[in-house]
Write a protein that holds these residues in place. Structure first.
Motif, mmCIF file in Angstrom:
data_model
loop_
_atom_site.group_PDB
_atom_site.id
_atom_site.type_symbol
_atom_site.label_atom_id
_atom_site.label_comp_id
_atom_site.label_asym_id
_atom_site.label_seq_id
_atom_site.Cartn_x
_atom_site.Cartn_y
_atom_site.Cartn_z
ATOM 1 N N ASN A 190 6.240 11.251 6.162
ATOM 2 C CA ASN A 190 6.162 9.516 6.588
ATOM 3 C C ASN A 190 6.834 9.282 5.315
ATOM 4 O O ASN A 190 6.870 8.056 5.862
ATOM 5 C CB ASN A 190 4.254 10.441 5.057
ATOM 6 N N LEU A 191 7.941 9.438 4.348
ATOM 7 C CA LEU A 191 8.765 8.956 3.908
ATOM 8 C C LEU A 191 9.359 8.799 4.147
ATOM 9 O O LEU A 191 10.732 7.590 4.565
ATOM 10 C CB LEU A 191 9.048 9.878 3.096
ATOM 11 N N THR A 192 10.265 9.339 5.424
ATOM 12 C CA THR A 192 11.234 9.163 6.134
ATOM 13 C C THR A 192 10.643 8.397 7.442
ATOM 14 O O THR A 192 11.715 7.072 7.881
ATOM 15 C CB THR A 192 12.022 10.436 6.996
ATOM 16 N N LYS A 216 1.127 4.501 -2.947
ATOM 17 C CA LYS A 216 0.245 5.714 -2.227
ATOM 18 C C LYS A 216 2.123 6.978 -2.485
ATOM 19 O O LYS A 216 1.343 7.553 -1.052
ATOM 20 C CB LYS A 216 -0.367 5.276 -1.347
ATOM 21 N N LEU A 217 3.071 6.489 -2.274
ATOM 22 C CA LEU A 217 4.073 7.323 -2.170
ATOM 23 C C LEU A 217 3.983 8.832 -2.469
ATOM 24 O O LEU A 217 4.669 9.275 -2.279
ATOM 25 C CB LEU A 217 5.383 6.571 -2.621
ATOM 26 N N GLN A 218 3.678 8.538 -3.163
ATOM 27 C CA GLN A 218 3.137 10.199 -4.397
ATOM 28 C C GLN A 218 2.339 11.070 -3.882
ATOM 29 O O GLN A 218 2.343 12.429 -3.629
ATOM 30 C CB GLN A 218 3.198 10.182 -6.169
ATOM 31 N N HIS A 219 1.577 10.876 -2.484
ATOM 32 C CA HIS A 219 0.857 11.322 -1.720
ATOM 33 C C HIS A 219 1.393 11.119 -0.525
ATOM 34 O O HIS A 219 0.521 11.957 0.496
ATOM 35 C CB HIS A 219 -0.034 10.463 -1.940
ATOM 36 N N PHE A 220 2.515 10.756 -0.516
ATOM 37 C CA PHE A 220 3.396 11.057 0.926
ATOM 38 C C PHE A 220 3.791 12.354 1.221
ATOM 39 O O PHE A 220 4.569 12.367 0.518
ATOM 40 C CB PHE A 220 4.451 9.828 1.096
ATOM 41 N N GLU A 242 0.922 -1.054 -0.261
ATOM 42 C CA GLU A 242 -0.347 0.116 -0.064
ATOM 43 C C GLU A 242 0.887 1.252 0.186
ATOM 44 O O GLU A 242 0.740 1.945 -0.687
ATOM 45 C CB GLU A 242 -0.563 0.012 0.808
ATOM 46 N N CYS A 243 2.258 1.493 0.916
ATOM 47 C CA CYS A 243 2.850 2.268 1.132
ATOM 48 C C CYS A 243 3.689 2.524 -0.569
ATOM 49 O O CYS A 243 3.087 3.540 -1.104
ATOM 50 C CB CYS A 243 3.583 1.847 1.905
ATOM 51 N N LEU A 259 11.650 0.877 -0.957
ATOM 52 C CA LEU A 259 12.853 2.362 -0.284
ATOM 53 C C LEU A 259 13.754 2.483 -1.321
ATOM 54 O O LEU A 259 13.908 4.103 -1.551
ATOM 55 C CB LEU A 259 14.110 1.141 0.455
ATOM 56 N N THR A 260 13.533 1.831 -2.257
ATOM 57 C CA THR A 260 14.457 2.347 -3.849
ATOM 58 C C THR A 260 13.294 3.807 -4.122
ATOM 59 O O THR A 260 13.366 5.024 -4.563
ATOM 60 C CB THR A 260 14.676 1.870 -4.949
ATOM 61 N N GLU A 261 11.925 3.848 -3.666
ATOM 62 C CA GLU A 261 10.934 4.196 -4.276
ATOM 63 C C GLU A 261 10.692 5.241 -3.662
ATOM 64 O O GLU A 261 10.999 6.571 -4.095
ATOM 65 C CB GLU A 261 9.805 4.037 -4.565
ATOM 66 N N VAL A 262 11.000 5.569 -2.391
ATOM 67 C CA VAL A 262 11.094 6.597 -1.321
ATOM 68 C C VAL A 262 12.579 7.827 -1.370
ATOM 69 O O VAL A 262 12.437 8.393 -1.705
ATOM 70 C CB VAL A 262 11.800 5.422 0.051
#
Length: 156
Positions: free
Chosen positions: A91-93, A83-87, A79-80, A110-113
């Motif tokens: 939230n990312l850290t 939805k990462l683009q909305h973090f 789910e993360c 983690l690569t996408e983060v």
């Protein structure tokens, strides 16, 4: 005890209530593994309903107490990632910290983060940058998550 009784009664919580419940258990250092297992099964079943804050608070809470339950971090990670683009930066850290703290291997997440954080580096405050940098170094040293060449893009 109250949460257990409500779960026993079949009460369904909203995503925010689940994440707040486990977050508050960290504050009180309540290590009720049975309750965490029960909450985990509810979260896994309903993870798609969770927003960025609920996802990251839940991952952070379980990681803070060192509690891993079967399937939870896989469901939250899926789910993360979606939805990462909305973090926001916190939230990312927080999600990067939770996954690296428990050494839960999720290289794609983690690569996408790291990629998203790099694109928002101008928006980072010192605390965000320091936490993310420490997390990325930790994941590289422990062999979990992304590799040095991928993390260098974030640190610029």
């Amino acid at each position: 005890i109250v949460a257990s009784q409500l779960l026993d009664a079949g009460l369904e919580f909203r995503p925010h209530e689940y994440s707040t419940m486990v977050w508050s258990m960290v504050l009180t250092q309540a290590r009720e593994e049975c309750l965490f297992n029960r909450i985990s099964s509810h979260v896994i079943r309903r993870a798609a309903e969770f927003g960025p804050q609920e996802l990251t608070n839940t991952a952070w809470a379980f990681a803070s107490l060192g509690i891993r339950t079967e399937g939870l971090f896989e469901a939250l990670g899926q789910e993360c990632h979606a939805k990462l683009q909305h973090f926001n930066m916190q939230n990312l850290t927080n999600v990067a910290w939770a996954y690296s703290h428990l050494k839960v291997g999720s290289k794609a997440l983690l690569t996408e983060v790291a990629r998203i954080a790099h694109s928002r580096i101008a928006d980072m405050n010192v605390q965000d940058l320091a936490q993310l940098a420490l997390t990325l170094v930790f994941t590289r040293r422990t062999g979990h998550g992304i590799h040095q060449d991928e993390e260098l893009g974030v640190l610029g």
